[in-house]
Design an enzyme around this catalytic site. Sequence first.
Site, PDB file in Angstrom:
ATOM      1  N   ARG A 162      17.779  50.102  23.065  1.00  0.00           N
ATOM      2  CA  ARG A 162      17.710  51.610  22.905  1.00  0.00           C
ATOM      3  C   ARG A 162      18.201  52.083  24.358  1.00  0.00           C
ATOM      4  O   ARG A 162      17.777  51.871  25.102  1.00  0.00           O
ATOM      5  CB  ARG A 162      16.230  51.973  22.856  1.00  0.00           C
ATOM      6  CG  ARG A 162      16.056  53.527  22.800  1.00  0.00           C
ATOM      7  CD  ARG A 162      14.741  54.069  22.618  1.00  0.00           C
ATOM      8  NE  ARG A 162      13.630  53.962  23.367  1.00  0.00           N
ATOM      9  CZ  ARG A 162      12.625  54.357  23.001  1.00  0.00           C
ATOM     10  NH1 ARG A 162      12.188  55.327  22.243  1.00  0.00           N
ATOM     11  NH2 ARG A 162      11.417  53.965  24.029  1.00  0.00           N
ATOM     12  N   ASP A 443       4.468  55.970  27.910  1.00  0.00           N
ATOM     13  CA  ASP A 443       5.840  55.955  28.510  1.00  0.00           C
ATOM     14  C   ASP A 443       6.004  57.385  28.548  1.00  0.00           C
ATOM     15  O   ASP A 443       4.992  58.307  28.451  1.00  0.00           O
ATOM     16  CB  ASP A 443       6.928  55.294  27.636  1.00  0.00           C
ATOM     17  CG  ASP A 443       7.126  55.912  26.284  1.00  0.00           C
ATOM     18  OD1 ASP A 443       6.408  56.907  25.915  1.00  0.00           O
ATOM     19  OD2 ASP A 443       7.822  55.434  25.415  1.00  0.00           O
TER      20      ASP A 443
END
Length: 539
Positions: A162, A443
């Site tokens: 990603r 996150d």
Amino acid sequence: MVSQGVKIHAEVPGAAQSIILTDSALAFIAALHRTFESTRQTLLRNRLAAQYRLDAGAQLDFPSETKNIRDEPAWICAPPAPGLEDRRVEITGPTDRKMVVNALNSGAKTFMADFEDSNSPTFANMVNGQHNLYDAIRRQIDFEQGGKSYKLSPNPAVLIVRPRGWHLDEPRVTVDNRPVSASLFDFALYFFHNAKELVGIGSGPYFYLPKMEHYLEARLWNDVFLFSQSYIGMTHGIIRATVLIETLPAAFHMEEILFELRQHSAGLNCGRWDYIFSFIKKRRADPSAVMPDRKDVTMQVGFMDAYVRLLIQTCHKRKVAAMGGMSAQIPIKGDEKANQEAMDKVKADKLREVTAGHDGTWIAHPLINKIAMDIFNEHMLGPNQYHVRREDVRVAAADLLDTNVKGKITDVGVKSNVSAALAYSAAWISGNGCIPLNHLMEDAATAEIARVQLWQWVKYNSVLDSGHPITVGYIDSLIEEIAPEIKKIAPGVKDEQVRIAADYLKAQVRKDWPSEFLTSDLMPYLESLDGGKWVKSAL
């Protein structure tokens, strides 16, 4: 010799920089920058214009100009690439060397190696992360640490990367005196060094694409893929990309996004936490969109349920994977009852996903793999559920915008948001983008929800269930109360970093509109970790 017009403004100790930032790789980055940067900037300006229209009262809807794409039943996306036929459990995490080995050995079908939300983008993290993936692909990543041996298993998980989103720059590398796109920097280095190697071992260069808001942003990615495959002399279509539907505008463009990427598409993913963040942020001018405590905004509330059902239907209509979301729970040591309750939440979430028709799910810790895998093995007998067409689903624009969320705003909920935003922001500017908070692996998405909820509650004069008003003074007092405890919650952070996080959050709740991304705001503070000096606060 560095490619003409390219400058590197930071150094990473060790061999990684010379192995990864080669002249030929930098020339590729420069070619991508010179070809696509103007389009990226146009698309980012389009985002701002779209937000201004929403602020003025416009309503999101499915684009009228692409109705023919949605109505045409014949087109489908490319078949699954090698290793992506069965994705029932995917583990995610940052790209430090230990994490890479443990994730690839976890037993999950794939590992989403993250340069984005679970990563603090110091230059060392970015370059060393690329080096770790480079070594893993070539099976030369084995190492010893603390008397323990880390060795790649014979059949590791399939690797998916990603990159960062279109909105971010990579300021440590400039081309023609302009910072390059962080998306293209991350993509280019991984693709250039590893695409041929991956194909040679029966896999391919696979990506997760974050934070898109419009199908034209998917078109830009597809153009980048076509250019890149030609650049290194490889057949078109070896790249596969799964798009995270994690912004509210993108939910209205799912089919168009698949259409733009159809030669390279591997499906869509429910990026649930960022989606909640985007729902609040995009509707910042709408008092009816004020949400209760974060814990009450579950996958069962109206707008979230509609988004999930539409995503599954859309993906299966076009024969690609509809990936579920993250279970952030991590094992709780020393408290069997609490651990069982946490694992029961994982089971319930994964059962909901597989019975809804998802083709796979995300986990954040290797020890959760068996729980998720057992549930998908029991309820998904084939490699995927493309045959579950969900033709019963009817999702209108109003369903995706449904703000009827039951719940209260509580003192505990506000404190939880202050704690999460402070701890994560302080950790992020210390170089750590993935931290355990209250037995969850968090996150940037969690901190973003916390930040915009605090802003929203102040903006619209919300009150606690006790009747106490949520004011800037109340938030300030909580920040001052909680800040001294942050170093216990997020080990490794320094007093100065806690102070910066506290000042940042105080400034955010005072703004007319919340900042687009805290990662953009806090990026300058990473300069000290790259050998620079602390910047002056511009809060």
